[in-house]
Design a protein around this motif. Structure first.
Motif, PDB file in Angstrom:
ATOM      1  N   ALA A 202       1.137  -1.176   0.083  1.00 49.20           N
ATOM      2  CA  ALA A 202       0.020  -0.125  -0.102  1.00 49.20           C
ATOM      3  C   ALA A 202       0.897   1.193  -0.063  1.00 49.20           C
ATOM      4  N   ARG A 203       0.885   2.278  -1.018  1.00 50.13           N
ATOM      5  CA  ARG A 203       1.563   3.222  -1.151  1.00 50.13           C
ATOM      6  C   ARG A 203       0.767   4.296  -0.268  1.00 50.13           C
ATOM      7  N   PRO A 204       1.667   5.297   0.375  1.00 45.16           N
ATOM      8  CA  PRO A 204       0.855   6.141   1.044  1.00 45.16           C
ATOM      9  C   PRO A 204       0.225   7.002   0.307  1.00 45.16           C
ATOM     10  N   GLY A 205      -1.076   7.565   0.738  1.00 42.12           N
ATOM     11  CA  GLY A 205      -1.724   8.630   0.164  1.00 42.12           C
ATOM     12  C   GLY A 205      -2.807   8.933   0.805  1.00 42.12           C
ATOM     13  N   LYS A 206      -3.912   9.475   0.278  1.00 42.05           N
ATOM     14  CA  LYS A 206      -5.014  10.142   0.984  1.00 42.05           C
ATOM     15  C   LYS A 206      -5.879   9.122   1.713  1.00 42.05           C
ATOM     16  N   GLN A 207      -5.699   7.806   1.367  1.00 41.01           N
ATOM     17  CA  GLN A 207      -6.560   6.607   1.965  1.00 41.01           C
ATOM     18  C   GLN A 207      -6.289   6.420   3.649  1.00 41.01           C
ATOM     19  N   ASP A 218       1.249   4.843  10.693  1.00 42.44           N
ATOM     20  CA  ASP A 218       2.591   4.767  11.232  1.00 42.44           C
ATOM     21  C   ASP A 218       3.527   3.940  10.711  1.00 42.44           C
ATOM     22  N   GLN A 219       2.863   2.740  10.553  1.00 39.40           N
ATOM     23  CA  GLN A 219       3.612   1.662  10.022  1.00 39.40           C
ATOM     24  C   GLN A 219       4.150   1.982   8.720  1.00 39.40           C
ATOM     25  N   CYS A 220       3.264   2.235   7.865  1.00 36.81           N
ATOM     26  CA  CYS A 220       3.191   2.559   6.481  1.00 36.81           C
ATOM     27  C   CYS A 220       4.002   3.691   6.160  1.00 36.81           C
ATOM     28  N   TRP A 221       4.035   4.664   6.706  1.00 34.88           N
ATOM     29  CA  TRP A 221       4.864   5.938   6.860  1.00 34.88           C
ATOM     30  C   TRP A 221       6.188   5.875   7.587  1.00 34.88           C
ATOM     31  N   ALA A 222       6.666   4.666   8.141  1.00 32.08           N
ATOM     32  CA  ALA A 222       7.887   4.829   8.856  1.00 32.08           C
ATOM     33  C   ALA A 222       9.019   5.117   7.934  1.00 32.08           C
ATOM     34  N   GLU A 226      12.175  12.431   6.473  1.00 32.23           N
ATOM     35  CA  GLU A 226      11.951  13.230   7.551  1.00 32.23           C
ATOM     36  C   GLU A 226      10.717  14.325   6.787  1.00 32.23           C
ATOM     37  N   HIS A 227      11.313  15.149   5.624  1.00 32.67           N
ATOM     38  CA  HIS A 227      10.660  16.184   4.865  1.00 32.67           C
ATOM     39  C   HIS A 227      10.056  15.505   3.740  1.00 32.67           C
ATOM     40  N   ASN A 228       8.956  14.592   3.969  1.00 38.06           N
ATOM     41  CA  ASN A 228       8.164  14.035   2.995  1.00 38.06           C
ATOM     42  C   ASN A 228       7.024  14.863   2.326  1.00 38.06           C
TER      43      ASN A 228
END
Length: 490
Positions: A202-207, A218-222, A226-228
């Motif tokens: 799952a790619r990070p996104g609005k979902q 938090d797991q998916c964005w770990a 830092e400046h994503n």
């Protein structure tokens, strides 16, 4: 033959939000993050609202839900009684759903009444009811109409709660049809996900944040930098284009990519690691401050079902304030505070303490004035004897968020946010990580536990001490922020 896991309506909604969430919740539930205090509170509020809604259907059969098989058996028996049924369960073809209220309709028909603790209808509710209706019909039930029962946001408590006035009933039969078109395809795809031995990527996104904050965020964005790009100030509109180009780090945004001025400042600071300041704009803001300067912060709590007379559902009830007063730019501050001690309406004592603490002159500095001003206007309406005084102090309120919202000051450690929780650690070196209570929602919930729960005295004292520290940190931090700004803007 191996057992295949089913798809409930809650998991169907998870699948609509994110396939990875669906797979993890079904196949790796033991490693799902624990339910947060705030999420648990939402569940409890929903339960209380659901119980209140049942009063509109006297004589209804209230089915137990603890045992899955027993609930299905009880449902079959209850349907033969042709009475309203609460928590009726239906399972067929690997699908399972429970209906909040199933009410007899004309002939052999039934109406679905879905109860929500919101004050309006959301898109996810229509998906929810469409799935319920599908399960009911697969089980052979003749569903006539579908209704959404939600809270009437204009309801004012005056004595006991009257469910007929508290709720709004909306016929969503036609709207639900529009959310049934792809239902079978969705179910087939979700059952395939559940049956897979591999958790989908799952790619990070609005979902990750819509329609709810995903517990796996938090797991998916770990592994994000830092400046994503998700920290880009008001960057939602350009996120898809950045993702399509494979850009995840703000520092990698090419020079030709059009950013607005604030986003450009954020990118420059992320690249350089340096702070951006506009001393002239900061100085202009500081020149508006009149002493004695008051640094003010409120804490409130809100419940779906109003606790006090003459309040609305989800109305923010002030129960605490912290006030630091500074006579001159270089003088020490004096601290005043109020914290309600019991479950009685805290607003009269709150107002009395606030009025006695605020001087007759001088600016009143808050952070994000919309909130405090709205609460004061509500208090003026509820307690007319304070209306004149409140009107006077409203004109003295200034908003400390202005130099940060305007990017007159920006620190790369803010990560695109102008909120106090991001500005204070970046600018003043003060944070909340070491505090027992570190944000407003937790403060609200812990206060409610202390006055409405059945806690031992020692724990109540501990909560009250933690609340005093937390609220005082907000206004104490504001004092430090202004001191730092004066070093820049004079």
């Amino acid at each position: 033959m191996s057992y295949k896991k089913g798809l409930s309506k809650s998991k169907y909604l998870m699948g609509l939000q994110c396939p990875r969430l669906l797979w993890k919740a079904t196949n790796d539930a033991a490693n799902m993050p624990p339910v947060s205090l705030s999420t648990q509170f939402v569940f409890e509020q929903g339960h209380q609202v659901g119980e209140l809604a049942k009063q509109l259907y006297p004589g209804g059969l209230n089915l137990k839900t603890e045992n899955f098989s027993q609930n299905l058996k009880d449902t079959k028996e209850a349907l033969g009684c042709v009475l309203p049924v609460f928590e009726a369960g239906f399972a067929t073809e690997r699908l399972y759903s429970r209906v909040d209220i199933l009410a007899p309709a004309e002939g052999d028909g039934w109406d679905i009444i879905e109860v929500k603790s919101t004050t309006d209808i959301k898109e996810e509710h229509l998906y929810d009811v469409a799935f319920q209706r599908y399960c009911c019909r697969l089980s052979g039930l003749n569903i006539r109409n579908c209704y959404l029962m939600h809270i009437n946001k204009n309801y004012i408590k005056n004595g006991e709660i009257y469910p007929a006035e508290f709720f709004t009933l909306k016929d969503i039969t036609q709207e639900t049809e529009g959310y049934s078109g792809n239902l079978e395809e969705n179910i087939e795809a979700m059952l395939a996900i559940i049956d897979s031995d591999t958790c989908p990527e799952a790619r990070p996104g609005k979902q990750c944040t819509s329609p709810h904050d995903c517990p796996l965020k938090d797991q998916c964005w770990a592994d994000l930098p830092e400046h994503n790009i998700f920290t880009l100030y008001y960057g939602n509109k350009i996120l898809p284009e950045l993702q399509a180009q494979g850009i995840w780090d703000i520092r990698q945004i090419p020079p030709e990519f059009k950013l607005n001025p604030k986003q450009q400042i954020q990118k420059n600071c992320a690249v350089s690691g340096q702070i951006y300041t506009n001393p002239a704009e900061i100085g202009a803001f500081l020149n508006k401050l009149d002493y004695p300067l008051h640094y003010l912060d409120f804490e409130t709590f809100a419940t779906a079902i109003p606790v006090y007379d003459y309040t609305r559902p989800y109305q923010n009830i002030p129960f605490q304030f912290s006030l630091h007063i500074q006579q001159s730019p270089n003088s020490e501050t004096k601290h005043y505070s109020y914290l309600a001690e019991d479950g009685y309406d805290p607003r009269p004592a709150f107002l009395s303490a606030l009025k006695s603490s605020i001087a007759h002159q001088g600016s009143i500095l808050v952070y994000s004035e919309i909130f405090e001003k709205a609460r004061l206007k509500e208090l003026a309406a509820a307690f007319p004897e304070y209306a004149g005084w409140i009107e006077g102090i409203l004109g003295r309120i200034l908003d400390l968020i202005v130099p940060f919202r305007d990017f007159s000051y920006y620190h790369p450690g803010q990560h695109g946010s102008a909120s106090l929780k991001h500005v204070m650690p970046a600018l003043a070196g003060l944070g909340y990580d070491e505090l027992e209570i570190g944000e407003g929602q937790t403060a609200s919930l812990r206060f409610m536990e202390s006055v409405f729960g059945n806690l031992p005295p020692d724990e109540i004292r501990k909560i009250r001490a933690d609340l005093e520290i937390y609220c005082g940190q907000d206004t104490g931090g504001m004092v430090e922020i202004v001191r730092k700004l004066r070093e820049i803007g004079g």
